[in-house]
Motif scaffolding. Structure first.
Motif, PDB file in Angstrom:
ATOM      1  N   LYS A  25       0.866  -1.186   0.000  1.00  0.00           N
ATOM      2  CA  LYS A  25       0.000   0.000   0.000  1.00  0.00           C
ATOM      3  C   LYS A  25       0.899   1.232   0.000  1.00  0.00           C
ATOM      4  O   LYS A  25       1.881   1.301   0.744  1.00  0.00           O
ATOM      5  CB  LYS A  25      -0.901   0.013   1.230  1.00  0.00           C
ATOM      6  N   VAL A  26       0.565   2.215  -0.835  1.00  0.00           N
ATOM      7  CA  VAL A  26       1.358   3.444  -0.933  1.00  0.00           C
ATOM      8  C   VAL A  26       0.419   4.638  -0.844  1.00  0.00           C
ATOM      9  O   VAL A  26      -0.635   4.660  -1.489  1.00  0.00           O
ATOM     10  CB  VAL A  26       2.154   3.496  -2.256  1.00  0.00           C
ATOM     11  N   VAL A  27       0.813   5.595  -0.030  1.00  0.00           N
ATOM     12  CA  VAL A  27       0.063   6.848   0.083  1.00  0.00           C
ATOM     13  C   VAL A  27       1.017   7.995  -0.246  1.00  0.00           C
ATOM     14  O   VAL A  27       2.040   8.160   0.425  1.00  0.00           O
ATOM     15  CB  VAL A  27      -0.531   7.040   1.491  1.00  0.00           C
ATOM     16  N   PHE A  28       0.701   8.749  -1.288  1.00  0.00           N
ATOM     17  CA  PHE A  28       1.471   9.948  -1.612  1.00  0.00           C
ATOM     18  C   PHE A  28       0.965  11.076  -0.709  1.00  0.00           C
ATOM     19  O   PHE A  28      -0.062  11.713  -0.977  1.00  0.00           O
ATOM     20  CB  PHE A  28       1.300  10.312  -3.083  1.00  0.00           C
ATOM     21  N   LEU A  29       1.689  11.301   0.388  1.00  0.00           N
ATOM     22  CA  LEU A  29       1.260  12.296   1.364  1.00  0.00           C
ATOM     23  C   LEU A  29       1.370  13.716   0.817  1.00  0.00           C
ATOM     24  O   LEU A  29       0.497  14.548   1.053  1.00  0.00           O
ATOM     25  CB  LEU A  29       2.098  12.164   2.643  1.00  0.00           C
ATOM     26  N   LYS A  30       2.450  13.980   0.104  1.00  0.00           N
ATOM     27  CA  LYS A  30       2.652  15.318  -0.450  1.00  0.00           C
ATOM     28  C   LYS A  30       3.540  15.220  -1.679  1.00  0.00           C
ATOM     29  O   LYS A  30       4.622  14.623  -1.629  1.00  0.00           O
ATOM     30  CB  LYS A  30       3.290  16.248   0.583  1.00  0.00           C
ATOM     31  N   VAL A  31       3.074  15.773  -2.767  1.00  0.00           N
ATOM     32  CA  VAL A  31       3.870  15.852  -3.987  1.00  0.00           C
ATOM     33  C   VAL A  31       4.346  17.286  -4.120  1.00  0.00           C
ATOM     34  O   VAL A  31       3.551  18.221  -4.125  1.00  0.00           O
ATOM     35  CB  VAL A  31       3.053  15.429  -5.224  1.00  0.00           C
TER      36      VAL A  31
END
Length: 390
Positions: A25-31
């Motif tokens: 599982k991957v969550v892009f918290l901030k790009v």
């Protein structure tokens, strides 16, 4: 640094090993910054990898079997709660199997923390959960053929040092990956799509046996460029410059030097805009939409310059006047047609890319909605998924 034995892969292939499945599982918290010229992006990412560890199952302990049957333990674990900290401290995770996860396209790390937890599901099955909080700069091969109307994949490549005979990396369907668009730092330049795609990938190392393959996954989100800056500051100005070349026909044919002087000035202006466009993209071997437009405009200016030089060779004044008038009509018609053709080509090619991303986004929403309905069977209305908390 740990040294690898180049002969080890051959031995591993011949051994009979138990293949394990690791769920990702991957969550892009901030790009953060997306640098088109240097082909990298900055992101703060949360990665979770979990896998089964049967030796830690609660069902294998006779003392807790009765609690499972009576429902006492089920009440404790129905929300997939973590084992109390004092029990986690007793577990030496180093003595258990590890997937040996690596992140391939990381250029530099500014922050990387890693920790492990033990979780049990409702049936008492044990999962070791490995979590990473990674803030880094990631390399990305940008596809710029549609620039500045492009949609870019921002990917994280997750692989492992183990062979595909030992481990299988898959997307975690129980805990959906997500991207937090509210914290996007470059919203003025890009539009971040609210979906995440995970595709399998197999890699090999140059110094090992080609038969020794390492499984991996490519986890990506999508960012569409806001083309307004390039439309108003480059393409519109180039359109005006090209259209001004038609005004050179108002100069007397008896003064070709004045016509050519004005046309050459417009050509040099187009060259300057081409240099401006080159500073916005890396040195690539193919043309972008912006390159095609600027080069097309310069070819248009070149043809008008050649006409002004050619018309002087027509001796008869009446014939020269009529030919010059016809040339003006032809060039004006070609200018309008070229603008329409360019717009049509941009719409068609951009629609194909936009449709593919929208298809992925719909599949992501359907997958998330199935997960929501599974958790809430009584829910009748489908609601849009929001970014999950870590």
């Amino acid at each position: 640094m740990e040294e690898e034995n180049p002969t080890a892969p051959n031995e591993d292939i011949n051994e009979v090993v138990e293949k394990r499945k690791a769920l990702i599982k991957v969550v892009f918290l901030k790009v953060g910054e997306i640098d088109t010229l240097k082909e990298f992006f900055v992101a703060d990412v949360f990665i979770q990898i979990r896998w089964r560890e049967p030796t830690l199952d609660i069902l294998t302990e006779g003392g807790r079997m009765k609690q499972v049957l009576t429902g006492a333990l089920r009440t404790l674990t129905q929300n997939n709660l973590e084992i109390p900290k004092q029990k986690n401290k007793k577990i030496q995770f180093e003595s258990y199997w590890d997937p040996k996860i690596i992140f391939q396209n990381v250029l530099s790390e500014s922050k990387h923390s890693e920790w492990k937890l033990l979780k049990h599901n409702d049936d008492g099955e044990a999962f070791i959960v490995q979590k990473h909080r990674l803030k880094a700069t990631f390399s990305e091969n940008l596809e710029l053929a549609l620039f500045p109307f492009d949609i870019q994949d921002l990917t994280l490549i997750i692989s492992t040092e183990r062979s595909e005979a030992e481990i299988e990396l898959e997307e975690d369907m129980e805990e959906i990956s997500s991207v937090q668009i509210d914290s996007f730092a470059k919203e003025q330049e890009w539009t971040l799509h609210e979906c995440v795609s995970i595709t399998p990938k197999v890699t090999t190392k140059a110094y090992t046996n080609p038969g020794y393959k390492n499984p991996g996954v490519v986890v990506g989100c999508f960012a569409g460029r806001r083309a307004g800056f390039f439309i108003w500051n480059v393409m519109l100005i180039m359109t005006l410059i090209s259209s001004l070349s038609l005004a050179t026909f108002s100069v007397d044919r008896a003064l070709p030097q004045n016509r050519l002087q004005l046309s050459f000035t417009l050509v040099l202006t187009g060259v300057a805009f081409k240099f401006v466009a080159n500073q916005s993209i890396p040195k690539i071997s193919y043309l972008t939409h912006l390159d095609r437009y600027i080069l097309g405009s310069m070819i248009f200016l070149y043809l008008i310059c050649m006409w002004h030089a050619f018309v002087t060779l027509i001796g008869d004044k009446a014939t020269s006047k009529e030919a010059d008038k016809d040339a003006f009509i032809v060039f004006a018609s070609c200018f309008v047609c070229l603008q329409i053709l360019f717009i049509v080509s941009v719409v068609i090619s951009g629609y194909q890319r936009y449709s593919s991303v929208k298809k992925i986004e719909r599949q992501y929403q359907e997958k998330a909605n199935r997960r929501i309905n599974k958790e809430n069977p009584s829910m009748k209305k489908t609601r849009k998924v929001r970014s999950m908390n870590v």
